[in-house]
Scaffold this active site. Structure first.
Site, short mmCIF file in Angstrom:
data_model
loop_
_atom_site.label_atom_id
_atom_site.label_comp_id
_atom_site.label_asym_id
_atom_site.label_seq_id
_atom_site.Cartn_x
_atom_site.Cartn_y
_atom_site.Cartn_z
CB CYS A 56 -13.24 -8.62 18.93
SG CYS A 56 -14.02 -7.55 20.16
CD GLU A 103 -27.21 -6.58 21.80
OE1 GLU A 103 -26.90 -5.44 22.20
OE2 GLU A 103 -26.40 -7.49 21.61
CB CYS A 131 -8.28 1.30 1.34
SG CYS A 131 -7.98 0.36 2.86
CG ASP A 161 -19.08 -12.15 19.67
OD1 ASP A 161 -18.02 -11.61 20.04
OD2 ASP A 161 -19.44 -12.18 18.48
CE1 TYR A 212 -21.98 -8.66 26.90
CE2 TYR A 212 -21.55 -11.01 26.92
CZ TYR A 212 -21.50 -9.79 27.54
OH TYR A 212 -20.96 -9.68 28.80
CB CYS A 224 -0.90 0.02 1.23
SG CYS A 224 -1.87 1.53 1.39
#
Length: 491
Positions: free
Chosen positions: A446, A371, A197, A419, A350, A114
């Protein structure tokens, strides 16, 4: 809109633009620095000097680790084993280090594909080979999960580019009053003009280029943060990787869109693959991209895509996994860890718009999704109906409180799939899992750092970690996801 003839949405043949301000790449020559003492300077009370260091490892964010005068430096772009000149600045106890020149490059160092890599900051690992990137992420997971066992080999991506199904471009004017569009330079509000990108979907970047060309030949002006004048702030694009449907969202500072019909007609002519367009109005002085006011300019206002064999409707504001190719690997592993036989009750904590819960419903007896976000719950219910799922129910509320109430009523769940956000879970939620005592917990994360913290709590309260699987969801960046399987110990 200007009444003069528009030159249309032609694809640019120009070479990629460069930012007005150059951040520059580190010099990779093998010539060493001059011998002797560190070179020292002073700038606004900050002591700055140049020193030669050797990199001994990497942080979880892919920064090089080096020792300097008894302190640990974290140096972006530096690789293990490399000798380099770094610029060290110190003010009080705060020490900052930047790579100035690589004296002896590592074999893992590559030229980033890039042209904006050293300016942008959106990717952090393009100076590493793909193998080195995978090893870096594997090492991160191995170290964090050491107390719980040896993780499996990371699941990588065959083509680690073009994967983002969502992109957002900011618009402005350069010093010559020319329209530019691109991403903010790291930790600034300075736009780096760019045409491509490498982790965006290519079609999204083509559409952005067409919008820039249109603006250059019309009276549509980008919004100026300093003066509060202008119209277009951002463009958000979402691409259905399987369906091919494309959503274009113009984020504007005003609801008054002069020349709206001409714009929509011209963009659709240049890109007939666009299935819906929206105008989102954001008048606030904020870093949040989308405002609350929204109007459909063309199409139904949403797109649909397929994930793990199920169809999901995606709106401008709804959350949907950024990299569907790797998401299918992640979800596939998570469902495998649940060991479902068709009889189990599964709680999807979640749950968001219901993606992983609906995937689990294909093998479970019953799925309960919980949720806090009511809009996400509404989307989950609609997604359930869209796919004809009869054994899943979705509720708005706190998942931890929901499970505590289940336990108080004497109800059971066989599996909990969790999650959580990057901050992980809190003790209140984790204690509710312990109270409910599901046989298995599948933890999708994550942020492996907060996952390791939460696993420690569960292990101390009756569970053991049976399997850990890292997944490279965001190639070229330091981010890595991890899914862990925990089982309830027998008394």
């Amino acid at each position: 809109m200007s009444k003069r003839k528009n030159k249309g949405f032609k694809k640019s043949k120009n070479k990629p633009n460069r930012s007005e301000k150059r951040y520059g790449k580190p010099n990779s020559s093998r010539g060493g620095p001059s011998k002797g003492k560190d070179k020292t300077a002073s700038h606004r009370g900050r002591k700055t000097l140049t020193a030669e260091v050797t990199c001994s490892g990497l942080t979880n964010e892919g920064k090089g680790i080096a020792e300097w005068k008894g302190q640990q430096l974290e140096v972006p772009l530096l690789l293990p084993g490399e000798k380099a000149e770094v610029t060290v600045s110190q003010k009080g106890r705060f020490v900052n280090a930047e790579l100035k020149r690589v004296v002896h490059p590592a074999k893992e160092r590559v030229d980033p594909p890039c042209p904006y890599y050293y300016e942008c900051g959106g990717c952090q690992l393009q100076h590493m080979s793909n193998q080195a990137q995978s090893r870096c992420k594997q090492d991160t997971i191995d170290e964090l999960m050491k107390p719980f066992g040896k993780p499996e080999t990371i699941l990588t991506m065959d083509h680690p580019y073009d994967y983002r199904n969502k992109s957002h471009t900011t618009f402005g004017l350069n010093q010559n009053r020319q329209v530019i569009g691109g991403l903010y330079a790291q930790n600034t509000h300075e736009i780096i003009p760019m045409d491509r990108c490498l982790i965006h979907d290519p079609k999204a970047d083509e559409i952005v280029q067409s919008i820039k060309d249109y603006m250059k030949n019309s009276k549509m002006q980008p919004y100026n943060e300093d003066t509060g004048r202008g119209f277009l702030r951002h463009v958000l694009i979402k691409v259905g990787k399987v369906s091919g449907e494309i959503m274009v969202v113009l984020v504007a500072a005003s609801s008054e869109f002069k020349g709206k019909n001409n714009f929509v007609k011209a963009l659709r002519k240049a890109h007939p693959e666009i299935t819906t367009m929206l105008l989102n109005v954001n008048k606030r002085d904020t870093s949040v991209v989308l405002g609350n006011q929204e109007k459909v300019l063309f199409g139904k206002g949403t797109i649909t895509d397929t994930l793990c064999g199920l169809k999901f409707e995606i709106s401008a504001k709804s959350f949907y996994q950024i990299n569907p190719v790797q998401t299918e690997k992640l979800y596939g592993k998570a469902i495998e860890m649940t060991e479902l036989t068709g009889e189990e009750t599964v709680i999807d904590a979640y749950c968001g718009i219901g993606t992983i819960g609906l995937v689990a419903s294909q093998k479970a007896g019953k799925v309960i999704g919980v949720e806090l976000n009511k809009d996400a719950v509404r989307d989950a219910i609609q997604n359930s109906k869209r796919n004809g799922v009869k054994n899943a129910r979705f509720y708005q509320g706190d998942a931890g409180e929901f499970m505590v109430e289940m336990a108080a009523r004497g109800e059971k769940a066989d599996v909990v799939i969790m999650d959580p956000p990057r901050s992980g879970s809190d003790e209140a939620f984790l204690s509710s899992v312990v109270k409910l005592q599901p046989k298995r917990v599948v933890y999708v994360s994550c942020n492996p750092e907060t996952q390791a913290r939460d696993l420690e709590y569960l292990v101390k309260n009756g569970y053991e970690v049976e399997e850990i699987q890292p997944v490279d969801m965001f190639p070229q960046t330091y981010h890595v996801e991890s899914v862990a399987k925990l089982v309830l110990k027998e008394n």
